[in-house]
Scaffold this active site. Structure first.
Site, short mmCIF file in Angstrom:
data_model
loop_
_atom_site.label_atom_id
_atom_site.label_comp_id
_atom_site.label_asym_id
_atom_site.label_seq_id
_atom_site.Cartn_x
_atom_site.Cartn_y
_atom_site.Cartn_z
N CYS A 20 0.05 20.04 -19.27
CA CYS A 20 0.00 18.61 -18.91
C CYS A 20 0.60 17.75 -20.01
O CYS A 20 -0.06 17.47 -21.02
CB CYS A 20 -1.44 18.19 -18.62
SG CYS A 20 -1.59 16.45 -18.19
N CYS A 55 -1.21 14.43 -20.63
CA CYS A 55 -2.47 14.57 -21.39
C CYS A 55 -2.20 14.86 -22.86
O CYS A 55 -2.88 14.33 -23.74
CB CYS A 55 -3.31 15.75 -20.85
SG CYS A 55 -3.36 15.90 -19.08
N ASP A 56 -1.24 15.73 -23.14
CA ASP A 56 -1.15 16.31 -24.48
C ASP A 56 0.11 15.95 -25.26
O ASP A 56 0.20 16.27 -26.45
CB ASP A 56 -1.25 17.84 -24.38
CG ASP A 56 -2.61 18.27 -23.81
OD1 ASP A 56 -3.59 17.55 -24.05
OD2 ASP A 56 -2.67 19.31 -23.12
#
Ligand code: NAP
Length: 319
Positions: A134, A137-138
């Site tokens: 992701c 997200c990261d």
């Protein structure tokens, strides 16, 4: 046998947000959590983009908090897997293998989707330590670091383009000879100086002991090997929505995602609603899943008010 007004299948952000809203509306929902419970966030470490947590929060802790909040308002949980769903007539029937049957006047399907992985032991070992599925997200954790990304579809190029906001060099590794992604994304990706491509290339190992230090690659038909030093490996080879149990009952799109009526979480079966990543392949965020879970609870509440099930019990059964 458990008889309920609302069964929620799944316990990620969508299912648990639906549970918070439904229990506060006195629907006394039963969450069939699935094993393991908590959804994809249970596999995530630091979550920095969930609103309300400026200092960040670990994924499992965030899900514990969702669950505690749902329990506080009277949500019941059964930490078990649903093995069969029958939506052919109301009340709907949900079988829990050896653990009995639930009959529900309405159902929210919040079973999520799972990211596909390459299936390498080293990839699993370093997940959350430089290996991610992701970028949204990261990506932020890779500021100034070189990254490799696997995949050749739309998701891969969208994620690779997003990662160039942080990384000076993103190498897209694709097993095929040409990209599957749409032309517009390909053009955008090729015009981005921070992106480069390697075709006919597969990752055979993620290198590093407790963080990613590189990837071992195999190229072309002669299987030539090389290593690429990177600090992150993003895998963007697609997701699988968890809709096997409803195939043939609910309308699904070509990729297996549950279809809902525009502007609603209602599926083609009256009284069955779908929320979160099982339906949404575009945004796939905890906060969007939570939003869809809220919508599903409000839709179910309205449905139950308009279609009371004469046999339904307001008293929860054992469980
Ligand atoms: P996808 O289109 O199925 O692409 C998956 C990619 O991963 C393919 O390039 C595939 O390679 C590769 N792949 C699969 N398994 C692999 C493995 N084990 N090892 C290495 N590579 C592997 O999936 P997606 O990109 O997630 O897209 C899913 C759907 O959502 C598509 O319809 C897509 O158009 C849509 N979508 C649209 C947008 C947009 O319009 N902005 C954004 C994201 C997704 P091969 O090509 O060799 O099979």
């Amino acid at each position: 046998m458990d008889r309920v007004r609302l069964a929620i299948v799944g316990s990620g952000p969508a299912g648990l947000t639906a549970a918070i809203y439904a229990s506060r509306a006195n629907l006394r929902p039963l969450v069939l959590s699935g094993v393991p419970s908590g959804g994809q966030l249970m596999l995530t470490s630091e979550v920095e983009n969930y609103p309300g947590f400026p200092e960040g929060i670990q994924g499992p802790e965030l899900m514990d908090r969702f669950r505690a909040q749902a329990a506080k308002f009277g949500t019941r949980f059964r930490d078990t897997n649903v093995t069969e769903m029958d939506f052919s007539r109301r009340p709907f029937t949900l079988r829990l293998g050896e653990e009995g049957t639930v009959r529900a006047a309405s159902v929210i399907l919040a079973t999520g989707a799972t990211a596909r992985w390459l299936g390498l032991p080293s990839e699993e070992r370093l997940r959350g330590r430089g290996v991610s599925a992701c970028a949204t997200c990261d990506g932020f954790f890779f500021k100034g670091l070189e990254i490799a990304l696997v995949g050749g579809g739309d998701s891969a190029l969208e994620e690779a383009l997003f990662l160039t906001k942080f990384s000076p060099r993103v190498t897209v590794l694709h097993r095929g000879e040409s990209l599957r992604a749409s032309r517009i994304l390909q053009d955008r990706a090729r015009a981005n100086p921070a992106l480069s491509f390697r075709f006919h290339t597969v990752v055979t190992e993620v290198l590093g002991t407790d963080r990613v230090e590189g990837v071992r690659l195999r190229h072309g038909p002669d299987g030539e090997e090389s290593t690429l030093p990177v600090r992150g490996l993003f895998v963007a080879i697609g997701h699988d929505p968890a809709t096997d149990l409803v195939r043939g009952q609910l309308d699904l799109d070509a990729h297996g995602y549950a279809l809902t009526r525009p502007g609603s979480t209602a599926t083609n079966v009256e009284g069955v609603f779908a929320a979160g990543d099982v339906h949404d392949h575009r945004y796939r965020q905890a906060v969007t899943a939570a939003g869809l879970g809220c919508m599903a609870a409000l839709d179910a509440e309205r449905f139950l008010a308009e279609h009371p099930d004469p046999g339904e019990s307001a008293t929860p059964g054992p469980g």
